[in-house]
Design a protein around this motif. Structure first.
Motif, PDB file in Angstrom:
ATOM      1  N   ALA A  20       9.487   6.527   4.628  1.00 29.84           N
ATOM      2  CA  ALA A  20       8.867   7.855   4.653  1.00 29.84           C
ATOM      3  C   ALA A  20       9.552   8.771   3.638  1.00 29.84           C
ATOM      4  CB  ALA A  20       8.948   8.453   6.052  1.00 29.84           C
ATOM      5  N   ASP A  21       8.802   9.752   3.153  1.00 32.60           N
ATOM      6  CA  ASP A  21       9.285  10.601   2.057  1.00 32.60           C
ATOM      7  C   ASP A  21      10.402  11.560   2.464  1.00 32.60           C
ATOM      8  OD1 ASP A  21       7.543   9.473   0.243  1.00 32.60           O
ATOM      9  OD2 ASP A  21       5.942  10.907   0.674  1.00 32.60           O
ATOM     10  N   ARG A  28      10.629  10.795   8.824  1.00 32.24           N
ATOM     11  CA  ARG A  28      11.299   9.619   9.385  1.00 32.24           C
ATOM     12  C   ARG A  28      11.634   9.846  10.861  1.00 32.24           C
ATOM     13  NH1 ARG A  28      13.343   9.413   4.007  1.00 32.24           N
ATOM     14  NH2 ARG A  28      15.150  10.730   4.461  1.00 32.24           N
ATOM     15  N   LYS A  29      12.114  11.026  11.163  1.00 33.90           N
ATOM     16  CA  LYS A  29      12.433  11.360  12.548  1.00 33.90           C
ATOM     17  C   LYS A  29      11.177  11.366  13.409  1.00 33.90           C
ATOM     18  CE  LYS A  29      15.058  14.807  15.188  1.00 33.90           C
ATOM     19  NZ  LYS A  29      15.830  16.074  15.113  1.00 33.90           N
ATOM     20  N   LEU A  75       7.853  -2.659  14.160  1.00 38.16           N
ATOM     21  CA  LEU A  75       7.358  -2.417  12.802  1.00 38.16           C
ATOM     22  C   LEU A  75       7.789  -1.046  12.300  1.00 38.16           C
ATOM     23  CD1 LEU A  75       5.274  -3.764  10.687  1.00 38.16           C
ATOM     24  CD2 LEU A  75       3.687  -2.061  11.569  1.00 38.16           C
ATOM     25  N   TYR A  76       7.636  -0.022  13.132  1.00 36.96           N
ATOM     26  CA  TYR A  76       8.070   1.329  12.771  1.00 36.96           C
ATOM     27  C   TYR A  76       9.575   1.353  12.477  1.00 36.96           C
ATOM     28  CZ  TYR A  76       4.097   4.507  13.526  1.00 36.96           C
ATOM     29  OH  TYR A  76       2.928   5.216  13.400  1.00 36.96           O
ATOM     30  N   LEU A  92       0.825  -1.213   0.000  1.00 40.67           N
ATOM     31  CA  LEU A  92       0.000   0.000   0.000  1.00 40.67           C
ATOM     32  C   LEU A  92       0.857   1.260   0.000  1.00 40.67           C
ATOM     33  CD1 LEU A  92      -2.634  -0.985   2.743  1.00 40.67           C
ATOM     34  CD2 LEU A  92      -2.846  -1.240   0.257  1.00 40.67           C
ATOM     35  N   PRO A  93       0.262   2.397  -0.341  1.00 38.28           N
ATOM     36  CA  PRO A  93       0.974   3.664  -0.149  1.00 38.28           C
ATOM     37  C   PRO A  93       1.398   3.792   1.317  1.00 38.28           C
ATOM     38  CG  PRO A  93      -0.991   4.020  -1.459  1.00 38.28           C
ATOM     39  CD  PRO A  93      -1.065   2.606  -0.967  1.00 38.28           C
TER      40      PRO A  93
END
Length: 376
Positions: free
Chosen positions: A127-128, A133-134, A119-120, A90-91
């Motif tokens: 992440a873009d 991401r942080k 999971l994270y 998925l997106p």
């Protein structure tokens, strides 16, 4: 409340007690029409009536409304696997929203919350932007703190503490990681003897099979820790090629002796990758290429099965029951489709700059990308 199945539960519990709507209404001090509306999901009982209704049916309020505050281990595994697949299919934003929704729904299920932190950690790089991401790492860090502040399960808290330290390192918060880990990782403490004492206690109590199993688990984990620490030692001594080559020689012997390339090919691949980087940094190009060939062999072993999973072998034959008790069982923390991106990024590191244009390097890279592609 309809989402929580309150209406269905009232119907089911009333039928189990062989009561009519009128009899339930009389006990609750409401009209039969009110009970009918509860059961049809048109209305819900007044909040103050829920304890009385739960007591009448001899269930908890959570069970009455259908709220599962805690998930069993099998459900945690299934949900983790489903979310892992979502991050692959998925997106990113949609998979992230599903993860957050699950966390909010089971915010007091600390074993699940711990695995959502894992999971994270294993997917935040999708992440873009670096800012997002942080943010995700900090969100997982907050979940770890919640576990440590509220959970009474010492095993879950111990895992949360280590996970928190790892997240701190990803965020560049080394001092915080040291503060959390140092009191528990001091080599001078006797804590490392607990496992040995437990094995002896099992043996003395006549529980021989438990003693054998636990001893084998410790041996397996010691093997993984020894190899993992050697990988760190290589990076710490990258400018001392003599020390690094001795480390490589000794650990290569361990890998061969314990068949680590098939027992745990992911760890073997990490060792060969770090060895290749050390050789490349020290301008030993042929040796670096040789280690990359070994890494490729381990990646082959990792991907040859339809699904990556933890396993024992003919020597470590008692591991299966222990692996099955792990929070995620034998499943990997990430979908193997992420391996391609990880390998591609790793081989782009500056350490390989001098050999990147070599034909052998490009051939290895090409084969690895083919093996780790969508149809791998």
């Amino acid at each position: 409340m309809n989402k929580l199945k309150l209406s269905d539960n009232i119907v089911r519990l009333r039928h189990e007690k062989k009561l009519t709507q009128e009899e339930l209404a009389d006990f609750m001090g409401v009209t039969k029409a009110s009970v009918s509306k509860w059961e049809k999901g048109i209305n819900t009982p007044d909040l103050l009536l829920l304890p009385q209704l739960a007591a009448f049916f001899d269930v908890t309020i959570d069970k009455l409304v259908g709220y599962e505050a805690q998930l069993p281990l099998e459900q945690i595994r299934l949900r983790y696997a489903a979310l892992c697949k979502d991050f692959a299919d998925l997106p990113f934003a949609e998979a992230l929203e599903k993860t957050r929704s699950l966390a909010h729904q089971y915010y007091a299920c600390y074993p699940l919350l711990l695995q959502l932190c894992v999971l994270y950690w294993n997917h935040y790089m999708l992440a873009d932007s670096s800012k997002e991401r942080k943010q995700l790492l900090k969100e997982a860090l907050g979940w770890c703190n919640r576990i440590l502040e509220n959970c009474s399960d010492t095993a879950v808290c111990s895992d949360a503490l280590e996970l928190k330290a790892g997240l701190c390192l990803e965020l560049g918060m080394a001092e915080e990681a040291i503060q959390d880990l140092e009191p528990f990782a001091d080599p001078a403490r006797l804590a490392g003897q607990k496992g040995t004492l437990l094995v002896r206690a099992y043996q003395m109590a006549g529980e021989t099979e438990k003693a054998k199993s636990y001893a084998q688990i410790r041996q397996y984990l010691d093997l993984l820790n020894l190899t993992g620490d050697a990988i760190l030692a290589l990076s710490l001594n990258e400018n001392d090629i003599t020390q690094c080559e001795e480390t490589m020689r000794r650990i290569q012997g361990i890998i061969n002796l314990y068949h680590l390339e098939t027992l745990h090919p992911n760890l073997a691949a990490q060792f060969y990758f770090q060895s290749a980087a050390i050789y490349a940094l020290n301008e030993k190009e042929d040796e670096a290429i040789g280690q990359l060939y070994c890494m490729e062999k381990s990646v082959d072993a990792l991907l040859k099965e339809e699904q990556i999973c933890l396993h024992g072998d003919s020597y470590f034959q008692l591991l299966d029951a222990w692996i099955d008790r792990l929070p995620l069982g034998n499943m990997p923390p990430r979908d193997k489709r992420f391996i391609r991106n990880s390998l591609s990024e790793a081989l782009e590191r500056p350490a390989f700059q001098n050999i990147r244009e070599k034909e052998e390097f490009q051939n290895i890279l090409h084969r690895l990308m083919q093996k780790c592609g969508p149809d791998a």
